[in-house]
Scaffold this motif. Structure first.
Motif, PDB file in Angstrom:
ATOM      1  N   SER A 127       0.748  -1.200  -0.061  1.00  0.00           N
ATOM      2  CA  SER A 127       0.088  -0.140   0.002  1.00  0.00           C
ATOM      3  C   SER A 127       0.870   0.876  -0.128  1.00  0.00           C
ATOM      4  CB  SER A 127      -0.977   0.124   1.307  1.00  0.00           C
ATOM      5  OG  SER A 127       0.058  -0.282   2.565  1.00  0.00           O
ATOM      6  N   TYR A 136      -2.139  -5.254   3.034  1.00  0.00           N
ATOM      7  CA  TYR A 136      -3.259  -4.326   2.829  1.00  0.00           C
ATOM      8  C   TYR A 136      -4.618  -4.870   2.957  1.00  0.00           C
ATOM      9  CZ  TYR A 136      -5.939  -0.537   0.913  1.00  0.00           C
ATOM     10  OH  TYR A 136      -6.830   0.490   0.836  1.00  0.00           O
ATOM     11  N   ILE A 137      -4.729  -5.826   2.290  1.00  0.00           N
ATOM     12  CA  ILE A 137      -6.195  -6.483   1.909  1.00  0.00           C
ATOM     13  C   ILE A 137      -6.862  -6.818   3.413  1.00  0.00           C
ATOM     14  CG2 ILE A 137      -7.285  -8.460   0.702  1.00  0.00           C
ATOM     15  CD1 ILE A 137      -4.994  -8.609  -1.124  1.00  0.00           C
ATOM     16  N   SER A 162       0.143   0.137   7.162  1.00  0.00           N
ATOM     17  CA  SER A 162      -0.412  -0.536   5.961  1.00  0.00           C
ATOM     18  C   SER A 162      -1.689   0.176   5.460  1.00  0.00           C
ATOM     19  CB  SER A 162      -0.366  -1.837   5.555  1.00  0.00           C
ATOM     20  OG  SER A 162      -0.417  -2.214   4.422  1.00  0.00           O
ATOM     21  N   SER A 163      -2.512  -0.003   6.115  1.00  0.00           N
ATOM     22  CA  SER A 163      -4.154   0.222   5.928  1.00  0.00           C
ATOM     23  C   SER A 163      -4.181   2.033   6.514  1.00  0.00           C
ATOM     24  CB  SER A 163      -5.134  -0.422   6.546  1.00  0.00           C
ATOM     25  OG  SER A 163      -5.038  -0.627   7.875  1.00  0.00           O
ATOM     26  N   THR A 216      -4.625  -4.156  -4.127  1.00  0.00           N
ATOM     27  CA  THR A 216      -4.187  -3.186  -3.087  1.00  0.00           C
ATOM     28  C   THR A 216      -3.860  -1.702  -4.448  1.00  0.00           C
ATOM     29  OG1 THR A 216      -2.996  -4.568  -1.995  1.00  0.00           O
ATOM     30  CG2 THR A 216      -2.482  -2.266  -1.618  1.00  0.00           C
ATOM     31  N   ASP A 254      -3.772  -9.569  -6.392  1.00  0.00           N
ATOM     32  CA  ASP A 254      -3.724  -8.443  -5.709  1.00  0.00           C
ATOM     33  C   ASP A 254      -4.641  -7.509  -5.920  1.00  0.00           C
ATOM     34  OD1 ASP A 254      -1.985  -5.376  -6.308  1.00  0.00           O
ATOM     35  OD2 ASP A 254      -2.044  -6.124  -4.145  1.00  0.00           O
TER      36      ASP A 254
END
Lengths: 316, 343, 282
Positions: A132, C214-215, C230-231, A254, A252
């Motif tokens: 990210s 992130y997911i 990350s988020s 992101t 993915d």
């Protein structure tokens, strides 16, 4: 000195659970198995159940069985078409560029030289960076107004009034369909190249040295050695690297989530992000699950195919 | 009493009978060598004695107690591995002390025993080193010290000399035997090297294909082998075996001589043989000869001293003889020894 | 002639290395430069983005730590990282040992099966997992992530350690058994210390995953107080249409550089890890 002297000073005098290999093995294995079943196995089954139900975030129970209705409506959705197409295109494009570059890079890294460790840190940076954050970095790098890349292009007169890619002063990387897809591909290549290089390097270093020395004696040049010797010998490892890279790209979401958000419209959608948008953001859990499940047969087939090939060539 | 007894021991892996019915009795303080080619089952047998593998059938008794299903730690057996299996993350002193630590022996007693074992093996200077920085011979001594430190009932050796250089091996052999004599611990010594077995064992058990072919003193096995396998396994070079119509006759190379005098009724075996090579070995000569002709040629080896060899010429035929009491007879079908054959 | 060839080869080699290094590092170098740029400098399209046209400033970094939730994100990532490492080690080390030593032939061959589990992408499971997490009321807390991240780290670390234990000669543990250990003690006192390098790699991997994912972070946590770096960084530092770019870049750099150093130093190990390919885990 009889057997009973061993028990002097403590320690179990009789065989216990700690001695029985099978029992101990089961006990040591059980926690991991229970955990995986609970948090991978069950959700997997749930994913299938969800995709044939009408669950939503508001009413998350798996009550209504709707058969394949979710899959049907997913297919009819225009966004899905884009998502599927783009996932395939981006994955293939990333694969090709990444693997070619990785073969080249591993060729260089196969040599020993002083200070190699510094180069290794530099080269691994893109992969070490959280996805990210990399996306944010590239978001700014290709910004519609302040992109340094655009600035460089302007300096070499490729951008701006009266130039090849003008007349605009900016490229709007994330605001257009094909530029957007290209940008996402570029970011994928950038961040996955280190991993691909490591994998190819692993295969490269297990090629016996004598072959290269023989080639040197025979007077083969750099590219001939590369194409006739290295690449064929890398066969099985190329399969592994393809599998890894494809999985990382295909699965993915992101990059899209942070850069193009699937736009303009739905033109840069990707399957996993579309599943996320539908299921988590939109609350239609069952729809999201259906979309996500579309990915599964492709992933499974690819993984099985790749492993089989690798198996066969490893056994030769 | 530290006796060892194996009763009808068998070990099956799937359909394969790695060990196929073994009975052995080993007396207290005895040094028994288990000898055999690779794959004969000797290592498997040894592992069952130590407790690392359970037998499929049969029983193992140590000191009269049945230990068949006891884990290794309750058998009071010490083992020296082929690779010595020193713990790499511990110093030599810690390696030696390990069996005592596991048994919660108090520190003072522990240190004393470690010092004793190290002194016995002459490795006091090495106590702080790590295994990675030891030579092969030094590693062996550490392994021995570790095995000795807790007064085991039984010692098991798994080809402990095979990773040593040939030069060091001879010395190590005699040192090991001396150690046994000093400590008096019952020892089972597994090897594929017949020189080791002949030189070190009080008795030898020869194994092949999962079975014990013969048990006896080295002299017995050498002079009176129970079958053709034992006959050809022991001795360098091995016993000569010649086929006759209904039996096989065997004789050792050192008993083959150039025939003297005319034939006679002394029952000796006379062999016309064509000499094809004379090999100088230093102390004596090795003679290579062919018996028979055409398709039926059979090779014979003989050991003779320099004087005798002078009578032979390469390429010529000579008459060789073996005294009657040096002849051994074996059944053609089974290979087992038979007493007499009508001469 | 041969000498010229050699020189050309050397030049070619270093050009190649420079190309790849530059390709990898260019965005990050520029990110570092941006971190210290003043607004007036950064938001001027005419300026050379690679130079400090106005003097550099620490204001952006200060703002990151005082004016945003970044410290919270850092703390959350740290806590989650440590907890995930602990859970992962507790689950995968015994499991790997058991498979390699204690449960027979099929255990040793299960490498591939384990690896398969690792290959399942998060985007396949995140929706039903979301349901499971909501059902136990853990949604929007760091516990959701602590619970879920091991689904990725445990298969990978088990696979890694299985390979490790398989390549360790059994004799040490057998010697330990004979010296008086039970199987459990042999594992604890001998096998475990010898597996240290592999365990170290697992720790790095298990700690880095919560930092980089992130997911799952975006799926399970929407409230700021429980977000990870990350988020949190992409969402919180973009307030409406205003992007605090320099602070964003600083936030990224602070995490990336230590990670890169750690991974870079493990480079050789990573290569070796792939030399036992999943297919040859037989």
């Amino acid at each position: 000195m009889s057997a009973s002297e061993t028990t002097v000073g403590g320690g179990r005098a009789r065989p216990g659970a700690g001695d029985r290999g099978g029992l101990l093995g089961g006990l040591m294995l059980a926690p991991a198995i229970v955990y995986i079943i609970a948090l991978v196995g069950v959700p997997f089954v749930l994913a299938i159940a969800l995709s044939v139900s009408n669950a939503t975030v508001g009413a998350p129970g798996i009550h209504g069985f709707v058969g394949l209705a979710n899959f049907a409506s997913a297919l009819h959705n225009a966004a899905f078409g884009f998502a599927l197409r783009n996932s395939i295109i981006v994955t293939l494009a990333t694969l090709i560029v990444t693997i070619v570059l990785a073969v080249g890079e591993s060729e260089l890294l196969a040599h020993h030289f002083r200070g190699k460790w510094i180069w290794q840190i530099l080269i691994i940076l893109p992969w070490a960076m959280p996805v990210s954050l990399a996306a944010v970095n590239w978001l700014w790098l290709l910004d519609s107004q302040f992109s340094p890349v655009d600035w460089i292009l302007r300096q070499v007169h490729l951008l701006g009034p009266g130039t090849l890619w003008g007349p605009a002063n900016h490229m709007y990387y994330y605001g257009r369909e094909w530029l957007g897809l290209g940008s996402i591909t570029a970011i994928n290549v950038w961040r996955l190249l280190p991993l691909a290089t490591i994998i190819v390097l692993a295969g490269r270093t297990s090629i016996p040295h004598d072959i290269y020395e023989q080639a040197q004696v025979d007077g083969a040049g750099f590219f001939r050695v590369l194409l006739r010797i290295t690449v064929p010998a890398l066969g099985p490892i190329l399969i592994v690297v393809t599998m890894f890279t494809a999985l990382m790209v295909f699965g993915d979401m992101t990059l899209v989530a942070i850069t193009t958000h699937g736009g303009p419209g739905y033109t840069t959608q990707l399957l996993p992000y579309w599943a996320f948008v539908q299921g988590i953001e939109g609350g239609a859990l069952s729809q999201g699950a259906a979309v996500a499940l579309f990915m599964f047969p492709i992933l499974l087939a690819a993984a099985i195919f790749a492993l089989r090939l690798a198996f066969r060539s490893a056994n030769q | 009493m530290a006796t060892l007894e194996l009763r009808r021991i068998e070990k099956h892996y799937g359909g394969v009978h790695a060990v196929d019915g073994i009975d052995l009795q080993i007396a207290d303080g005895e040094f028994l060598a288990i000898l055999g080619p690779s794959g004969c089952g000797k290592s498997t047998t040894m592992r069952m004695i130590a407790g690392l593998e359970p037998p499929t059938h049969g029983d193992i008794l140590i000191g009269g107690e049945v230990v068949t299903h006891l884990p290794p730690r309750l058998r009071n057996v010490s083992m020296v591995f082929q690779s010595y299996a020193l713990y790499p993350h511990m110093s030599v002193a810690e390696n030696i002390a390990f069996p005592l630590r596991v048994r919660h022996v108090a520190r003072a007693a522990r240190e004393q025993k470690v010092a004793w074992a190290a002194g016995l093996m002459g490795i006091e200077k090495l106590l702080q080193r790590r295994p990675a920085r030891l030579s092969g011979g030094e590693k062996q001594k550490v392994a021995l010290a570790r095995a000795l430190v807790r007064d085991p009932t039984l010692f098991v050796f798994d080809e402990p000399l095979s990773s040593l250089d040939a030069k060091v091996r001879a010395m190590a052999r005699s040192e090991l035997r001396l150690l046994h004599d000093r400590t008096g611990i019952t020892t089972v010594y597994v090897t594929h090297d017949q020189i080791e077995a002949l030189g070190m064992g009080d008795r030898i058990a020869i194994m092949e294909a999962g079975r014990v072919r013969q048990v006896g003193t080295p002299q017995e096995l050498y002079a009176h082998p129970a079958d053709t396998f034992v006959a050809s396994f022991l001795g360098t070079p091995p016993m000569n075996l010649m086929e006759r119509e209904d039996h096989i006759v065997g004789f050792r190379p050192e008993f083959v001589h150039v025939a003297t005098g005319a034939g006679g009724d002394d029952g000796a075996l006379r062999i016309p043989a064509k000499i094809f090579e004379l090999e100088f070995l230093g102390a004596d000569w090795q003679v290579y000869a062919h018996v028979g002709d055409g398709d039926d040629t059979h090779r014979i080896l003989a050991r003779m001293d320099a004087d005798e060899v002078k009578q032979l010429r390469v390429g010529e035929t000579a008459e060789l003889a073996v005294r009657r009491d040096h002849l051994r007879y074996f059944d053609k079908a089974t290979g087992r020894r038979i007493e007499h054959v009508g001469v | 002639m041969a000498v010229i060839r050699k020189i050309l080869r050397r030049i070619g080699f270093w050009l190649g290395m420079a190309f790849f290094a530059l390709f990898a590092v260019f965005p990050i170098v520029w990110m570092l430069i941006s971190t210290f740029k003043q607004d007036g400098d950064l938001y001027n399209a005419a300026n050379n983005p690679f130079l400090f046209n106005l003097p550099p400033t620490l204001k952006n970094i200060t703002f990151l730590f005082t004016g945003t939730n970044y410290p919270t994100f850092l703390l959350n990532s740290l806590v989650i990282g440590v907890l995930v490492v602990i859970i992962t080690l507790l689950l995968s080390v015994p499991a790997a040992y058991s498979l390699s030593r204690l449960v027979g032939r099929w255990g040793e061959r299960s490498s591939i099966a384990i690896f398969f589990v690792y290959l399942i992408p998060p985007t396949l499971l995140f929706i039903p997992l979301f349901q499971v997490i909501s059902a136990i009321d853990a949604a929007n807390t760091i516990w959701a992530l602590v619970l879920v991240y091991p689904t990725i780290t445990v298969p990978f670390c088990t696979w890694l350690l299985l390979g490790f234990f398989k390549s360790m000669p059994r004799e040490m543990e057998e010697a330990a058994l004979i010296d008086g250990c039970s199987r459990w003690q042999a594992f604890l006192r001998i096998a475990l210390p010898m597996a240290w390098p592999g365990i170290g790699t697992c720790i790095v991997f298990a700690f880095a995953l919560p930092l980089s994912d992130y997911i799952y972070a975006a799926t399970f946590v929407s409230s700021t107080s429980a977000m990870t770096i990350s988020s949190g960084v992409p969402t919180e530092l973009i307030r409406g249409d205003v992007y605090y770019w320099q602070s964003l870049m600083a936030a990224a750099a602070i995490v990336t550089i230590p990670l890169a150093i750690a991974y870079g130093l493990l480079f050789g190990k990573l290569v070796r890890g792939f030399q036992t390919e999943p297919a040859s885990g037989v």
